[in-house]
Every structure is written in structure tokens, then in C-alpha cells.
Design a protein around this motif. Structure first.
Motif, PDB file in Angstrom:
ATOM      1  N   GLN A  64      48.648  41.715  51.910  1.00 52.34           N
ATOM      2  CA  GLN A  64      47.200  41.776  51.816  1.00 52.34           C
ATOM      3  C   GLN A  64      46.641  40.359  51.618  1.00 52.34           C
ATOM      4  O   GLN A  64      47.350  39.422  51.289  1.00 52.34           O
ATOM      5  CB  GLN A  64      46.788  42.674  50.634  1.00 52.34           C
ATOM      6  N   ASP A  75      43.723  37.074  46.693  1.00 50.59           N
ATOM      7  CA  ASP A  75      42.426  36.925  46.014  1.00 50.59           C
ATOM      8  C   ASP A  75      42.338  35.539  45.368  1.00 50.59           C
ATOM      9  O   ASP A  75      42.367  35.390  44.150  1.00 50.59           O
ATOM     10  CB  ASP A  75      42.283  38.034  44.961  1.00 50.59           C
ATOM     11  N   SER A  84      35.095  44.447  42.345  1.00 50.88           N
ATOM     12  CA  SER A  84      34.386  44.689  43.607  1.00 50.88           C
ATOM     13  C   SER A  84      35.277  44.597  44.836  1.00 50.88           C
ATOM     14  O   SER A  84      34.819  44.859  45.947  1.00 50.88           O
ATOM     15  CB  SER A  84      33.223  43.700  43.757  1.00 50.88           C
ATOM     16  N   ILE A  85      36.567  44.245  44.673  1.00 51.65           N
ATOM     17  CA  ILE A  85      37.445  44.139  45.832  1.00 51.65           C
ATOM     18  C   ILE A  85      38.594  45.136  45.705  1.00 51.65           C
ATOM     19  O   ILE A  85      38.917  45.597  44.603  1.00 51.65           O
ATOM     20  CB  ILE A  85      38.004  42.705  46.012  1.00 51.65           C
ATOM     21  N   LYS A  86      39.228  45.438  46.842  1.00 56.35           N
ATOM     22  CA  LYS A  86      40.256  46.476  46.879  1.00 56.35           C
ATOM     23  C   LYS A  86      41.556  46.017  46.238  1.00 56.35           C
ATOM     24  O   LYS A  86      42.226  46.780  45.536  1.00 56.35           O
ATOM     25  CB  LYS A  86      40.508  46.883  48.338  1.00 56.35           C
ATOM     26  N   TYR A  87      41.972  44.787  46.499  1.00 57.95           N
ATOM     27  CA  TYR A  87      43.233  44.273  45.961  1.00 57.95           C
ATOM     28  C   TYR A  87      42.964  43.043  45.096  1.00 57.95           C
ATOM     29  O   TYR A  87      43.088  41.910  45.549  1.00 57.95           O
ATOM     30  CB  TYR A  87      44.199  43.924  47.092  1.00 57.95           C
ATOM     31  N   ASP A 138      44.113  43.542  37.914  1.00 58.13           N
ATOM     32  CA  ASP A 138      43.570  44.895  38.030  1.00 58.13           C
ATOM     33  C   ASP A 138      42.886  45.306  36.723  1.00 58.13           C
ATOM     34  O   ASP A 138      43.508  45.881  35.834  1.00 58.13           O
ATOM     35  CB  ASP A 138      44.693  45.874  38.378  1.00 58.13           C
ATOM     36  N   ARG A 184      40.767  47.572  36.435  1.00 60.29           N
ATOM     37  CA  ARG A 184      40.524  49.019  36.421  1.00 60.29           C
ATOM     38  C   ARG A 184      41.509  49.746  35.506  1.00 60.29           C
ATOM     39  O   ARG A 184      41.286  50.909  35.146  1.00 60.29           O
ATOM     40  CB  ARG A 184      40.617  49.579  37.839  1.00 60.29           C
TER      41      ARG A 184
END
Length: 536
Positions: free
Chosen positions: A217, A220, A272-275, A279, A281
């Protein structure tokens, strides 16, 4: 990815694993020892250098503020890497990343010992911190993924012995090596231990199972940059603030603004980003969020309060570095013993009860330490420091289990990284707060005492006459004896002010631990039967 309670098909299991993917037999204990050895090295090196700063300063010709960057550079690099350890483990593989971190830490340690000037040593310490940041959180995550819930207490006790005892072992070992072999050996000592740890990691750590390839991926980079700015600025702010009188310095003000803005942008970016690189979250798990907050408080008590004792011993009691280390040794031994005993019962007892007992016990110990006087010695400090070592463990091990034990396996690495980050930052915040408080309270008490020490006070004049006569009996003439008496009286005032200020900060730490008790309501029970919380 298997969760804590899932069962793997026989065809997908690795050798030496059970139906749930946990390691069986003696291999799991070899893994525990390997992971813990790396963590112990990292923790010890956080404090081992502190007692050698004067010798390093003299050898390399550095100023006090310059030599401070040996500690600051390591701390900044360490806290920046800790939250990235989960992502790096996913990218490169947990085993590969752990071995890489251990080998890099060992090589950087040798580079520290070979340093011929201050810039070289600071750069080497930064490298040490970067590699070390991948050891602490990753070691704890490896243990949670290796042992089933019923055995987590014993496994985490092996890990916790080093983390708890490390801050005390560091000054002891550092003082002995500095006094006998020279300061370079506080770094060279890592070489044989690091080589053994690398060999053990290659032999015992499990190969990484097939998993989602985050490496494919998009990296970031922005998140990593914002993290470095936010956490790096915050750590520098905490390390250098007191030295530069906090917001009286434009540099400290700039660091504070950079930390605040960087942290806000970093949180927005990662959510705000997928990867994301980190993390965030994973904080949807209430037990982890509350446990991480409590971990910060524990860090303040573990590192902050322990930092004050050597200062008191060396600054007020006149202890050498080696004597100070031996003063702390019984507490470290008590921590190790209680940690092992606690590992056998922690899975059967509500973690909140153990944490609460530890917090109340630590509060009592801090108020005992606050009874110090200028005449206090080793005997007066022995039992309070012994009990401090025991009560801190009652919080450390159960808190780890209550915060991380119920997480799904796929969230353990990220959760462990965040949990260990808060403890490290808590220690930095604690040291910064206590250093400032110590300085301010000492000035306050000195002003109060000097207000009473006047030429019109009969007790002051009586003490001055007694001291003058004492120095005259030692062969000084009247004028010199009077000057010596004034100097001795001033020293008495300074010593009394220092003792009162140390008593204040011990009481402050005790109050903080007592006020932290309501956080227990948000923690899980921990133990072998803990279930993963529902994500909200």
C-alpha cells in the motif's frame, strides 16, 4: 486473522501451535525470554547514562546543556518510533523487524562507546533510540500473540521484571561501570547481550504467517512526518523546558506550538486515511483507551518518582553513583519477586482490585518518603523504597493485562505501541513536572527560611555564635571563623529547603496516584476470561 478465541484449521497452523494459534511447550518460554531480553536492554539504557554524564562532559569537553542532548536525543527518537512499531512490524514482518531493531540497537551501542566527540555520541544515541523504540512495544505484542489468555499473567511478569527493575538497575550498573571501567563501558556492555538476543531471536521467534501486505500500500509519509514533529517537539519541550525556564524561551514556546499543531494534524490525518502509519482506531476499545491514560500516570510514578530519589541521595545525602545504585537495588529486587508471584495469580483476580491496591499502597509509600529530614539515611529510605518497588508492580502487570489482554490479535501490536508510548511520555511529563516543582518549591522554602534567619533573631545569633566557636576551636582566627560560620549557616538553610521541596514532590506524586483511582471504573477485569470489548 485469528482473534483470541478463534480456532485455526489444522492445515493453517504452524508447528508447535495449538488450535487457537498460540505456541505450545518450551518454545513459548524461549520466545518470552528472547522478547524480554530486548525490552530489558532498551529500558536500562534509558537511565544507565544519567550517572555518567559528568564523566562524559569532562572527557568530551561539553557544557551542561550540550551533554543533556545525550539523554534528550535518545528519548525523542524512542517515543517517535514506539507508535510506528506496529506498522513497521506489519510491513517487514514482526520477527524480521525485531531482529533488525535488536541488531541495530547493539551496533548503535558500540558506536556510542567509540564516540570521540559530542556530536558523534548524540547521533549514536539517536540511532539507539530509533532502534530501541521497536523493541519495547514489539516485545510485549509478541508475548500477547504467543501465550493464551490463561498464561498471560506469567508471561507478562517475565516481561515486566525488566521494565520495572530497569530504571533501578540502570543507575546501579551505570555507576559501577563508570567508576571502575569508564563511561564507555555502559555502552559496550550491550554488545555481548545484544549478540545473544539476536541469535535467540533468529532461533526461537516464529516466522510471520501470511497476512495483509501493507508494504504494497501507499506509505503514509505525511502521517510519519506529522508524528515526528508532534511527538519529537513534545519530548524536546519536556526535556529542555525547565533548563530554559519554559515559556520565557522562544525555542520552548515554538516547540509547544509545533507539538500542539502537529498532534492535531496527525490525529486528523490518521483518522482520515485507509492505511495509516499509526492505527488510532484501536482506541475504540474502551479498556485500551482508559488503560493507556492510566499508563501515563504509572509512567510518572515509575520514572518520575524514581528520578527524584537519586537526586536526593546524591544532592542532599552526598551519596556516590554506586551508593545510590545500591540504595535502589532492594526495591528492584522486590519488584522482581512480586512480579513473579503476581504472574501466578493475576489471571484469577480482578485486575482493578490489584491496580487499586497498588495505587493506594504507592500513595502511602510516597507520604512515608515525605517524612525525610536532613538526617535521613539509608535505614530511613530502605523500607519505603522496598515497598515502592512492590506496590508499583501491583499496578504495572494487571494494567497491561486489563488494557491489552482483551484485544483481538490483529489489534495487539497497535494497542501495545500506544500503551507503551503513553507510559514513556508519562515518565517524561512526570520528570518535567517534578523538576519544575522541585525548583519552585525549593525557592519558596528558602525564602521562608531566610525570612526567619536575621540578625534580630535570638536563635539565629545563638546558632551563629556556636558555629563560630566551633571553627575557632579548629584553629581559625575570629574573622575567618565568623565567615565560615555564615557559610555553614547558609548551607544549613539550603539543605533544609531542599529537603522540604523533595517532601513536597513525594506528596504530590502520592496525591496524583490517589486521584487516579476513578479511572479503574473504565478498565476491564483482565484475567484469562476477559473478552474482547465491542467496538463502538
Amino acid at each position: 486473522m485469528a482473534t483470541t478465541h478463534s480456532r485455526l484449521p489444522r492445515s493453517s497452523r504452524q508447528p508447535n501451535t495449538d488450535n487457537s494459534g498460540y505456541v505450545r511447550g518450551s518454545l513459548k518460554w524461549a520466545i518470552a525470554l528472547t522478547a524480554s531480553l530486548g525490552a530489558i536492554l532498551e529500558v536500562i539504557d534509558t537511565s544507565i547514562v544519567n550517572v555518567a554524564l559528568n564523566d562524559i562532559q569532562a572527557t568530551l569537553g561539553a557544557t551542561v546543556s550540550e551533554v543533556g542532548w545525550i539523554v534528550t536525543g535518545y528519548a525523542i527518537a524512542n517515543v517517535v518510533l514506539i507508535p510506528l512499531s506496529a506498522w513497521l512490524g506489519d510491513v517487514f514482518g514482526k520477527k524480521t523487524y525485531f531482529i533488525f531493531s535488536m541488531a541495530g540497537f547493539t551496533a548503535a551501542s558500540v558506536l556510542c562507546g567509540l564516540s570521540v566527540n559530542l556530536p558523534m555520541l548524540v547521533i549514536a544515541r539517536i540511532l539507539q533510540g530509533l532502534f530501541g523504540g521497536g523493541l519495547l512495544a514489539k516485545a510485549q505484542a509478541i508475548l500477547f500473540e504467543t501465550f493464551p489468555p490463561a498464561e498471560q499473567g506469567v508471561a507478562q511478569s517475565v516481561f515486566g521484571v525488566g521494565v520495572i527493575a530497569g530504571p533501578a538497575i540502570g543507575p546501579t550498573l551505570g555507576g559501577y561501570l563508570t567508576d571502575t571501567l569508564g563511561w564507555r563501558w555502559i555502552f559496550f556492555i550491550n554488545l555481548p547481550i545484544g549478540i545473544i538476543a539476536v541469535i535467540m531471536a533468529i532461533m526461537f521467534l516464529r516466522p510471520d504467517p501470511p497476512q495483509r501486505k501493507i508494504a504494497r500500500q501507499k506509505v503514509d509519509w505525511l502521517g510519519i512526518a506529522l508524528l515526528a514533529i508532534a511527538i519529537g517537539s513534545l519530548q524536546a519541550f519536556l526535556e529542555e523546558g525547565e533548563r530554559d525556564d519554559w515559556f520565557a524561551s522562544s525555542l520552548i514556546t515554538t516547540l509547544a506550538i509545533a507539538a500542539a499543531v502537529g498532534l492535531i494534524l496527525f490525529i486528523w490525518r490518521e483518522l482520515s486515511i485507509k492505511y495509516p502509519a499509526v492505527d488510532l482506531r484501536v482506541l475504540r476499545h474502551r479498556t485500551l483507551a482508559a488503560g493507556s491514560l492510566y499508563s501515563g500516570i504509572l509512567g510518572m510514578g515509575l520514572y518520575g518518582a524514581l528520578f527524584a530519589v537519586p537526586l536526593f541521595a546524591q544532592g542532599v545525602l552526598g551519596f556516590s553513583a554506586t551508593q545510590t545504585g545500591w540504595l535502589l537495588a532492594p526495591g528492584a529486587l522486590a519488584s522482581a519477586i512480586v512480579m513473579v508471584l503476581l504472574g501466578k495469580i493475576s489471571s484469577k483476580v480482578d485486575a482493578r482490585l490489584l491496580i487499586g491496591t497498588g495505587a493506594v499502597g504507592t500513595t502511602i509509600v510516597m507520604f512515608q518518603l515525605a517524612q525525610i529530614t536532613p538526617q535521613s539515611g539509608t535505614d530511613d529510605l530502605f523500607y519505603p523504597l522496598l515497598w515502592r518497588g512492590a506496590t508499583t508492580v501491583l499496578m504495572f502487570l494487571p494494567l497491561s493485562l486489563a488494557s491489552l489482554g482483551s484485544l483481538p490479535k490483529q489489534d495487539v501490536s497497535a494497542g501495545s505501541g500506544f500503551y507503551n508510548l503513553t507510559r514513556q511520555l508519562g515518565g517524561s511529563i512526570g520528570i518535567a513536572v517534578l523538576t519544575t516543582l522541585l525548583d519552585r518549591r525549593e525557592a519558596f522554602h528558602k525564602a521562608i527560611l531566610l525570612a526567619k534567619v536575621t540578625a534580630f533573631d535570638p536563635q539565629t545569633n545563638q546558632r551563629l555564635d556556636t558555629l563560630t566557636a566551633l571553627f575557632q576551636n579548629r584553629g581559625f582566627d575570629a574573622a575567618t571563623a565568623h565567615q565560615q560560620a555564615l557559610a555553614a549557616l547558609k548551607q544549613l538553610v539550603n539543605t533544609q529547603a531542599a529537603v522540604l521541596s523533595y517532601a513536597d514532590i513525594f506528596r504530590f506524586v502520592g496525591v496524583v496516584f490517589f486521584c487516579s483511582l476513578p479511572l479503574l471504573l473504565f478498565l476491564g477485569k483482565g484475567g484469562a476470561k476477559a473478552k474482547a470489548p465491542i467496538a463502538h
